[in-house]
Design a protein around this motif. Structure first.
Motif, short mmCIF file in Angstrom:
data_model
loop_
_atom_site.label_atom_id
_atom_site.label_comp_id
_atom_site.label_asym_id
_atom_site.label_seq_id
_atom_site.Cartn_x
_atom_site.Cartn_y
_atom_site.Cartn_z
N TYR A 172 0.83 -1.20 0.00
CA TYR A 172 0.00 0.00 0.00
C TYR A 172 0.86 1.25 0.00
N SER A 173 0.24 2.34 -0.42
CA SER A 173 0.91 3.63 -0.42
C SER A 173 -0.14 4.72 -0.25
N ARG A 174 0.25 5.83 0.34
CA ARG A 174 -0.65 6.95 0.64
C ARG A 174 -0.27 8.15 -0.22
N PHE A 175 -1.26 8.77 -0.85
CA PHE A 175 -1.00 9.88 -1.76
C PHE A 175 -1.89 11.08 -1.40
N GLN A 176 -1.37 12.27 -1.68
CA GLN A 176 -2.20 13.46 -1.58
C GLN A 176 -3.29 13.38 -2.65
N LEU A 177 -4.46 13.90 -2.31
CA LEU A 177 -5.64 13.74 -3.16
C LEU A 177 -6.21 15.10 -3.53
N GLU A 178 -6.65 15.20 -4.79
CA GLU A 178 -7.35 16.41 -5.24
C GLU A 178 -8.62 16.00 -5.96
N TYR A 195 -5.31 6.18 0.18
CA TYR A 195 -4.47 4.98 0.08
C TYR A 195 -4.87 4.19 -1.15
N LEU A 196 -3.90 3.61 -1.81
CA LEU A 196 -4.12 2.55 -2.77
C LEU A 196 -3.50 1.29 -2.17
N PHE A 197 -4.24 0.20 -2.17
CA PHE A 197 -3.65 -1.04 -1.67
C PHE A 197 -4.03 -2.22 -2.54
N PHE A 210 -1.29 -1.46 -10.34
CA PHE A 210 -0.12 -2.29 -10.65
C PHE A 210 1.12 -1.44 -10.90
N GLU A 211 0.93 -0.27 -11.48
CA GLU A 211 2.06 0.61 -11.74
C GLU A 211 2.57 1.25 -10.45
N LEU A 212 1.68 1.84 -9.68
CA LEU A 212 2.10 2.59 -8.49
C LEU A 212 2.57 1.70 -7.35
#
Length: 210
Positions: free
Chosen positions: A59-65, A95-97, A173-175
Motif C-alpha cells: 500500500y501507499s498513501r497519496f495526496q488527493l485532489e 491509500y491505494l492497496f 499495478f504501476e504505483l
C-alpha cells in the motif's frame, strides 16, 4: 514509498456465516447448520484454504485532489468517477492497496475441483471469506495509524464497482509494483491472478471531533 502488511493464517478467524453466504446458502452460523456433511465440508474447506494462504498486501498513501467535474487526481494520475468522488468527498489523502491470499489457494482449489467439485466450491467461498476478512483487518490497522494523526478512513472502494472500470487496475499495478512485490499478474481482461486478490482505494479525512 510502498509499504507491506502481512498476517499469518492463524491470525484470521474464519467467519462461517460469510462462507455460507459466498457459497450461495442462507446466512447461517456453523452451529446452526443441521446437515453434518455440509458442516464437515465447510470445516475441511476452511482448514485447507487456511493452510495454503499467504496473506500479504502492499500500500501507499497519496495526496488527493477532487474537482467539481468528478476528476480525482493523485500521484500524477487522474481518473473521472462520480461514484468514487462521492466516496472520497472531504478526503485530503487516499491509500491505494493490493492484497492477496497468494497462489497456493488457487492451486489447491484447482486440484480439489478434479477430485471433489463440491468441496472446491466450498473452498472458493472460504477463499472469498478469508480475503475479505484480511482486508478488514488491514483496514483496522490503517485506521489505528491514521487515528494517531487525527484522521479517519472512508470505506474501501475497488475497481469494477460503480463507474470505476477495471482498467484502473493498471494504475494500482504501476504505483504499487504489484507484480514485483506480490507476484500478482493482470491478464488481458484485467482480472488478477491469484484470483483471491483485491485492490482498493481508501480515503483519509480529518477527524473534526478532535
Amino acid at each position: 514509498m510502498i509499504f507491506q502488511y502481512r498476517l499469518n493464517s492463524g491470525q484470521i478467524e474464519p467467519d462461517y456465516s460469510e462462507l455460507y453466504r459466498y457459497a450461495g446458502f442462507a446466512r447461517h452460523k456453523l452451529n446452526d447448520v443441521d446437515d453434518v456433511q455440509m458442516k464437515e465440508l465447510a470445516q475441511s474447506a476452511v482448514e485447507l484454504v487456511s493452510e495454503k494462504m499467504n496473506c500479504r498486501s502492499v500500500y501507499s498513501r497519496f495526496q488527493l485532489e477532487l474537482t467539481e467535474d468528478d476528476t480525482i487526481s493523485f500521484a500524477g494520475k487522474s481518473l473521472q468517477s462520480h461514484h468514487l468522488t462521492l466516496n472520497l468527498k472531504g478526503c485530503h489523502s487516499v491509500y491505494l492497496f493490493a492484497a492477496t491470499l497468494g497462489p497456493g489457494v488457487d492451486k489447491a482449489i484447482q486440484r480439489e475441483s478434479k477430485i471433489n467439485p463440491a468441496k472446491a466450491v466450498m473452498m472458493q467461498a472460504a477463499g472469498a471469506m478469508f480475503i475479505e476478512k484480511y482486508c478488514d483487518m488491514f483496514m483496522g490497522y490503517l485506521l489505528e495509524e491514521e487515528k494517531a494523526q487525527g484522521n479517519l478512513l472512508k470505506p474501501r472502494y475497488s475497481p469494477g464497482f460503480g463507474d470505476v472500470g477495471l482498467e484502473v487496475q493498471k494504475t494500482f499495478f504501476e504505483l504499487l509494483e504489484c507484480q514485483k512485490n506480490l507476484a500478482l499478474t493482470l491478464n488481458d481482461t484485467l482480472i488478477m491472478s491469484p484470483e483471491k486478490s483485491v485492490t482498493a482505494f481508501v480515503g483519509v479525512y480529518k477527524n473534526e471531533n478532535e
